[in-house]
Design a protein around this motif. Structure first.
Motif, PDB file in Angstrom:
ATOM      1  N   ARG A  14      65.970  13.965  -9.395  1.00  0.00           N
ATOM      2  CA  ARG A  14      65.924  13.528 -10.828  1.00  0.00           C
ATOM      3  C   ARG A  14      66.494  14.562 -11.661  1.00  0.00           C
ATOM      4  NH1 ARG A  14      60.046  11.633 -12.874  1.00  0.00           N
ATOM      5  NH2 ARG A  14      60.343  10.491 -10.802  1.00  0.00           N
ATOM      6  N   VAL A  15      66.748  15.781 -11.015  1.00  0.00           N
ATOM      7  CA  VAL A  15      67.306  16.942 -11.825  1.00  0.00           C
ATOM      8  C   VAL A  15      68.574  16.790 -12.225  1.00  0.00           C
ATOM      9  CG1 VAL A  15      67.880  18.468 -10.012  1.00  0.00           C
ATOM     10  CG2 VAL A  15      67.193  19.453 -12.081  1.00  0.00           C
TER      11      VAL A  15
ATOM     12  N   GLU B 288      68.441  14.590 -15.484  1.00  0.00           N
ATOM     13  CA  GLU B 288      68.069  15.474 -16.351  1.00  0.00           C
ATOM     14  C   GLU B 288      69.118  16.575 -16.809  1.00  0.00           C
ATOM     15  OE1 GLU B 288      65.168  19.301 -15.712  1.00  0.00           O
ATOM     16  OE2 GLU B 288      64.042  17.228 -15.300  1.00  0.00           O
ATOM     17  N   TYR B 289      69.979  17.213 -16.039  1.00  0.00           N
ATOM     18  CA  TYR B 289      70.801  18.106 -16.355  1.00  0.00           C
ATOM     19  C   TYR B 289      72.011  17.389 -16.822  1.00  0.00           C
ATOM     20  CZ  TYR B 289      73.021  22.575 -16.319  1.00  0.00           C
ATOM     21  OH  TYR B 289      73.537  23.945 -16.515  1.00  0.00           O
TER      22      TYR B 289
ATOM     23  N   GLU C  68      71.849  14.699 -18.831  1.00  0.00           N
ATOM     24  CA  GLU C  68      71.429  14.440 -20.106  1.00  0.00           C
ATOM     25  C   GLU C  68      71.299  15.586 -21.166  1.00  0.00           C
ATOM     26  OE1 GLU C  68      68.150  11.563 -19.851  1.00  0.00           O
ATOM     27  OE2 GLU C  68      69.514  10.001 -18.644  1.00  0.00           O
ATOM     28  N   HIS C  69      70.623  16.644 -20.645  1.00  0.00           N
ATOM     29  CA  HIS C  69      70.185  17.480 -21.638  1.00  0.00           C
ATOM     30  C   HIS C  69      70.899  18.833 -21.514  1.00  0.00           C
ATOM     31  CE1 HIS C  69      67.046  14.826 -22.749  1.00  0.00           C
ATOM     32  NE2 HIS C  69      66.406  14.635 -21.492  1.00  0.00           N
TER      33      HIS C  69
ATOM     34  N   VAL D 167      67.616  22.489 -17.048  1.00  0.00           N
ATOM     35  CA  VAL D 167      66.411  22.022 -16.246  1.00  0.00           C
ATOM     36  C   VAL D 167      65.191  22.384 -16.842  1.00  0.00           C
ATOM     37  CG1 VAL D 167      65.136  22.471 -14.128  1.00  0.00           C
ATOM     38  CG2 VAL D 167      67.721  22.548 -14.016  1.00  0.00           C
ATOM     39  N   ALA D 168      64.399  21.477 -17.101  1.00  0.00           N
ATOM     40  CA  ALA D 168      63.216  21.370 -17.657  1.00  0.00           C
ATOM     41  C   ALA D 168      61.827  21.184 -16.592  1.00  0.00           C
ATOM     42  CB  ALA D 168      62.680  20.127 -18.732  1.00  0.00           C
TER      43      ALA D 168
ATOM     44  N   PRO E 204      58.931  20.025 -15.053  1.00  0.00           N
ATOM     45  CA  PRO E 204      58.499  18.558 -15.039  1.00  0.00           C
ATOM     46  C   PRO E 204      57.280  17.959 -15.517  1.00  0.00           C
ATOM     47  CG  PRO E 204      58.995  19.504 -12.636  1.00  0.00           C
ATOM     48  CD  PRO E 204      58.733  20.717 -13.599  1.00  0.00           C
ATOM     49  N   SER E 205      57.499  16.918 -16.452  1.00  0.00           N
ATOM     50  CA  SER E 205      56.144  16.398 -17.053  1.00  0.00           C
ATOM     51  C   SER E 205      55.411  15.331 -16.567  1.00  0.00           C
ATOM     52  CB  SER E 205      56.994  15.753 -18.414  1.00  0.00           C
ATOM     53  OG  SER E 205      57.570  14.855 -18.231  1.00  0.00           O
TER      54      SER E 205
ATOM     55  N   GLU F 177      57.026  14.296  -9.882  1.00  0.00           N
ATOM     56  CA  GLU F 177      57.957  15.296  -9.776  1.00  0.00           C
ATOM     57  C   GLU F 177      57.578  16.652  -9.689  1.00  0.00           C
ATOM     58  OE1 GLU F 177      62.011  16.125  -9.696  1.00  0.00           O
ATOM     59  OE2 GLU F 177      60.896  14.322  -9.426  1.00  0.00           O
TER      60      GLU F 177
END
Length: 514
Positions: free
Chosen positions: A219-220, A223-224, A226-227, A230-231, A233-234, A238
């Motif tokens: 998933r990262v 995530e990377y 798009e943004h 690395v955030a 996980p909410s 994950e």
């Protein structure tokens, strides 16, 4: 306490076994794990981990595991093994005749002028030299053929699917760099710095496999994409997966060490979260604020006691080998796990007289003075000196002197007084408090002048203090001018998952001219 559930720590997550039938095994290799090699007998390689898993699940004392290809330590994804020798020939034929398809996904950062088109085939001659694949125009280069297509683009990044027709070392990494689109996180080939190399082996298909085997894209990656970061996980699922991967990576160290780092923040794709075992003590730090409520339960599910998030308790005594220190549960102990290798080396060298400049949480001076007859420890901060003094007393280290003074000023006075030591330790880390100033060569030269006879000078920089090439050259030149026998760089311990590039410790025995 850590270790209370060591028996549940597994060297490899069962969820990462994608296919195991008829003597063929496909696993989803996590990034950060070397396929084979590494430190002999450490249990850290993928081959050793899978062998341990097979031993636990079969009656065979030494189960067979055939290795036919590899993925770089920073690459994740599908990797094929054989568990029966009779299947080796089928895999060899599949690779040689190209019936076994290998598909990858990479996140790249094209530079201006990049020749990364919507799709294409790239043929290069590659030769591997000095740990890197180089493009060449003739022999001894070997033909490398790669097909690719761009899945998605933004103004800065692109997701690219690639298929190998040949299997050269670093083929995809070198090919994308040649196109002007290095992989994010692949600094060796010009990619921007990131917590991991964003290259994933997404699928294997074709003979000898009876069906396609896919390793889901982490998933990262999206995530990377798009943004561009690395955030934390909410989603709990994950979070559980990333924590499980981090703990499993270090599982071979359980029971071997009393000081190690289980979770390394962003390097484990968990920015802000650090979980240490320091002298057997559980400690957690979550920079954004209070730890997530589920953290204790998730750690316990992965073999670590939920006591790790307990912030209450009276003062206790911790240990790393013969080194002792006090701590209060829930508060950070005065011992930096990054410096574990350096402390071990100083204990082994056992100098008889020690001068430590900067009394940070690396506790190098106390480790070096365990068998010394005299030790001098200098720092301008009373709290750090107090921790040093207490650790020395708890470790039964006698004959120590403590001075609250700026280390640079103390060195100047010590030279005038004619003081000499077998070991001079410089803690120039961000936590150590000692700043080398605009001309570090002057201070380091003065430190070398304090050495007696066959001496040792150790310089601890710690992570987050990446020295410039000029600094490294300065140290090398000083060592050579002083007749050094050896100049050694010491990297961060294995569990940091970045052993070559983060944190440096320079240690060299000196023949003093004094």
């Amino acid at each position: 306490m850590f270790g209370a559930k060591e028996r549940t720590l597994s060297p490899f997550r069962a969820e990462r076994i994608l296919f195991h039938e008829d003597g063929l095994l496909v696993v989803d290799k996590p990034f950060g794990v070397v396929v084979h090699g590494g430190r002999e007998g450490s249990g850290e390689s993928l081959v050793e981990r899978l062998s341990a898993l097979l031993r636990a699940s079969t009656s065979a004392r030494e189960p067979y595991l055939g290795v036919h290809s590899r993925l770089d330590v920073g690459t994740s994804g599908a990797l094929l093994f054989t568990t029966e020798p009779a299947r080796n020939e089928a895999v060899r034929v599949g690779l040689e005749h190209k019936t076994l398809r290998r598909v990858y996904v990479a996140l790249v950062a094209p530079v201006p002028g990049a020749t990364l088109h919507a799709s294409g085939q790239v043929k290069l001659l590659l030769r591997f030299a000095r740990d890197k694949a180089e493009v060449c125009s003739s022999a001894p280069g070997k033909l490398a053929i790669t097909r690719y297509r761009v899945l998605e683009r933004t103004s800065k990044l692109a997701l690219v699917e690639l298929e190998l027709e040949t299997g050269r070392t670093h083929q995809i990494r070198a090919t994308l760099a040649h196109l002007g689109a290095p992989i994010v996180g692949d600094e060796l080939y010009g990619g921007p710095r990131a917590p991991r190399i964003f290259l994933h082996a997404s699928s294997l298909s074709g003979a000898p496999l009876p069906r396609a085997v896919e390793a889901p894209l982490p998933r990262v990656f999206l995530e990377y994409f798009e943004h561009e970061r690395v955030a934390f996980p909410s989603e709990r699922g994950e979070l559980e997966a990333r924590i499980a991967d981090a703990i499993t990576l270090r599982a071979p160290l359980a029971g071997q060490l009393d000081t190690l780092r289980w979770i390394c923040g962003e390097r484990d794709l968990l920015p802000g979260l650090v979980v240490d075992q320091i002298g057997g003590i559980p400690w957690v730090n979550f920079e954004p604020g209070p730890p997530p409520g589920a953290l204790g339960a998730i750690l316990a599910e992965n073999g670590l006691s939920s006591e790790v998030v307990d912030s209450a308790g009276s003062e206790k005594i911790g240990a790393e080998g013969p080194l002792r220190f006090s701590y209060t549960p829930g508060k950070r102990p005065p011992l930096d796990p990054e410096a574990r290798h350096m402390r071990a080396e100083l204990r082994e060298r056992a100098p008889r007289s020690v001068l430590s400049l900067g009394c940070g949480p690396a506790l190098l001076g106390v480790a070096a003075a365990l068998r010394a007859t005299e030790g001098t420890h200098v720092d301008a901060r009373a709290s750090f000196l107090g921790s040093f003094r207490e650790a020395a007393e708890l470790s039964s280290v006698t004959g120590q002197r403590f001075f609250r003074e700026e280390p640079l000023r103390y060195v100047d006075k010590a030279l005038r007084r004619g003081e000499r030591y077998e070991a001079v330790l410089v803690d120039a880390s961000q936590k150590g408090g000692l700043r080398l100033g605009p001309k570090p060569e002057d201070f380091l030269s003065a430190c070398l002048a304090l050495l007696r006879g066959r001496g040792l000078c150790a310089i601890w920089l710690g992570s987050g203090h990446r020295p410039r090439t000029s600094f490294m050259q300065t140290v090398a030149e000083l060592a050579r001018d002083r007749g050094a026998e050896k100049v050694r760089r010491i990297s961060l311990p294995f569990e940091w998952n970045e052993p070559e590039t983060v944190g440096f410790l320079l240690s060299f025995p000196i023949i003093s001219s004094s």
